[in-house]
Design a protein around this motif. Structure first.
Motif, PDB file in Angstrom:
ATOM      1  N   HIS A  91     -48.702   6.463 -13.135  1.00 46.40           N
ATOM      2  CA  HIS A  91     -50.161   6.599 -13.263  1.00 46.40           C
ATOM      3  C   HIS A  91     -50.598   6.364 -14.708  1.00 46.40           C
ATOM      4  O   HIS A  91     -51.591   5.669 -14.966  1.00 46.40           O
ATOM      5  N   ALA A  92     -49.852   6.929 -15.665  1.00 46.72           N
ATOM      6  CA  ALA A  92     -50.211   6.765 -17.078  1.00 46.72           C
ATOM      7  C   ALA A  92     -50.139   5.310 -17.509  1.00 46.72           C
ATOM      8  O   ALA A  92     -50.870   4.879 -18.398  1.00 46.72           O
ATOM      9  N   LEU A  93     -49.257   4.540 -16.862  1.00 42.56           N
ATOM     10  CA  LEU A  93     -49.081   3.128 -17.204  1.00 42.56           C
ATOM     11  C   LEU A  93     -49.956   2.210 -16.358  1.00 42.56           C
ATOM     12  O   LEU A  93     -49.981   0.999 -16.586  1.00 42.56           O
ATOM     13  N   GLY A  94     -50.654   2.785 -15.373  1.00 47.48           N
ATOM     14  CA  GLY A  94     -51.473   1.959 -14.492  1.00 47.48           C
ATOM     15  C   GLY A  94     -50.654   1.077 -13.570  1.00 47.48           C
ATOM     16  O   GLY A  94     -51.089   0.001 -13.171  1.00 47.48           O
ATOM     17  N   VAL A  95     -49.441   1.536 -13.229  1.00 48.17           N
ATOM     18  CA  VAL A  95     -48.545   0.755 -12.375  1.00 48.17           C
ATOM     19  C   VAL A  95     -48.801   1.108 -10.913  1.00 48.17           C
ATOM     20  O   VAL A  95     -48.678   2.258 -10.516  1.00 48.17           O
ATOM     21  N   THR A  96     -49.133   0.107 -10.112  1.00 46.21           N
ATOM     22  CA  THR A  96     -49.410   0.316  -8.692  1.00 46.21           C
ATOM     23  C   THR A  96     -48.160   0.037  -7.857  1.00 46.21           C
ATOM     24  O   THR A  96     -47.181  -0.536  -8.336  1.00 46.21           O
TER      25      THR A  96
END
Length: 217
Positions: A92-97
Motif C-alpha cells: 500500500h505504501a508503494l502503491g503496488v496493486t
C-alpha cells in the motif's frame, strides 16, 4: 500510528516526513538497511534517521533481522536486513496493486520474502524452540535470504523465490553455506510459488510457500 503513537513516544517536530520515510523503508523491505544511503535519499541527518527508524520498530512497523556470523561480535556490526512488519502495508505504501504484482516480478519478490520473514518472526514468538532469525552473506558474496539458528547452533537456511520453477542458481547460497558449515547446517529450504515438494540433494529441498504452515518442526 505515524500521526499519533509515534509522535506521543517522542517529540518529533517534522512529523509530516514520517509517511514518506516509511514509504522509503517499504521500498527497501527485504534489503540491507544502509543508514547512509537512506539518510541521503530522505534528506535527514543519520542521527535523526536512526531515531525515527528505532521508533518505527518500537511500534512494530518494521523489524530488523541481524546478519548471521560464526563470530558473535561480527553479528553486531554487520548490516541488518529490513522487513516492513506487514507486506500488505508495504504494498500500500508503494502503491503496488495486485495487477502490478502479477506482471512485475521485481516488485513481487521482495514482498514475498517480507511475507515469509514476518511469518517466521510470528511463529518464532510462539515457539518453544528458542530459535533466532538471521540473514547470511559470505565473504565471497553468496547470500542466504534467511537463517534460523537454534540454541545448539544448528542452522536452517531458507531461500525465497517468487517463481513457479527453480534452477541451479537458486541453490548457490545454500550450497555455499553447506560447504562452509557441513556440521551445522541441518537443512536448506527453498520456498517458491510452485506446488511440488522437490528434493534437491543432501539436506536440500524445495517446498511451496504454504509449507510454512504444514511443517511442524
Amino acid at each position: 500510528l505515524l500521526q499519533r503513537d509515534v509522535r506521543e513516544l517522542a517529540a518529533i517536530e517534522r512529523a509530516t516526513e514520517l509517511p514518506r520515510l516509511f514509504s522509503l523503508l517499504a521500498a527497501r523491505s527485504a534489503g540491507l538497511l544502509n543508514h547512509a544511503e537512506l539518510s541521503r535519499t530522505a534528506g535527514l541527518p543519520q542521527t535523526t534517521l536512526k531515531r525515527y527508524t528505532a521508533l518505527f520498530e518500537l511500534v512494530f512497523l518494521h523489524r530488523e533481522v541481524p546478519a548471521w556470523s560464526g563470530n558473535m561480535s561480527k553479528r553486531l556490526v554487520k548490516a541488518p536486513k529490513l522487513f516492513v512488519a506487514d507486506p500488505g502495508l508495504a504494498a500500500h505504501a508503494l502503491g503496488v496493486t495486485e495487477a502490478r504484482l502479477a506482471s512485475t516480478p521485481d516488485a513481487w519478490g521482495p514482498l514475498l520474502e517480507t511475507f515469509v520473514a514476518t511469518e517466521l518472526i510470528r511463529q518464532l514468538a510462539g515457539s518453544g524452540s528458542r530459535a533466532r532469525l538471521y540473514h547470511h552473506r559470505s565473504h565471497s558474496g553468496q547470500e542466504v535470504d534467511l537463517v534460523l539458528e537454534d540454541p545448539q547452533g544448528r542452522l536452517v537456511g531458507i531461500e525465497v523465490k517468487a517463481r513457479h520453477s527453480l534452477d541451479k542458481r537458486d541453490l548457490q547460497g545454500l550450497k555455499g553455506l553447506a560447504a562452509d558449515l557441513p556440521d551445522r547446517l541441518h537443512r536448506g529450504i527453498v520456498l517458491y510459488t510452485g506446488t511440488e515438494t522437490v528434493p534437491l540433494g543432501d539436506r536440500l529441498v524445495a517446498c511451496p510457500v504454504e509449507a510454512l504452515w504444514r511443517v511442524g518442526g
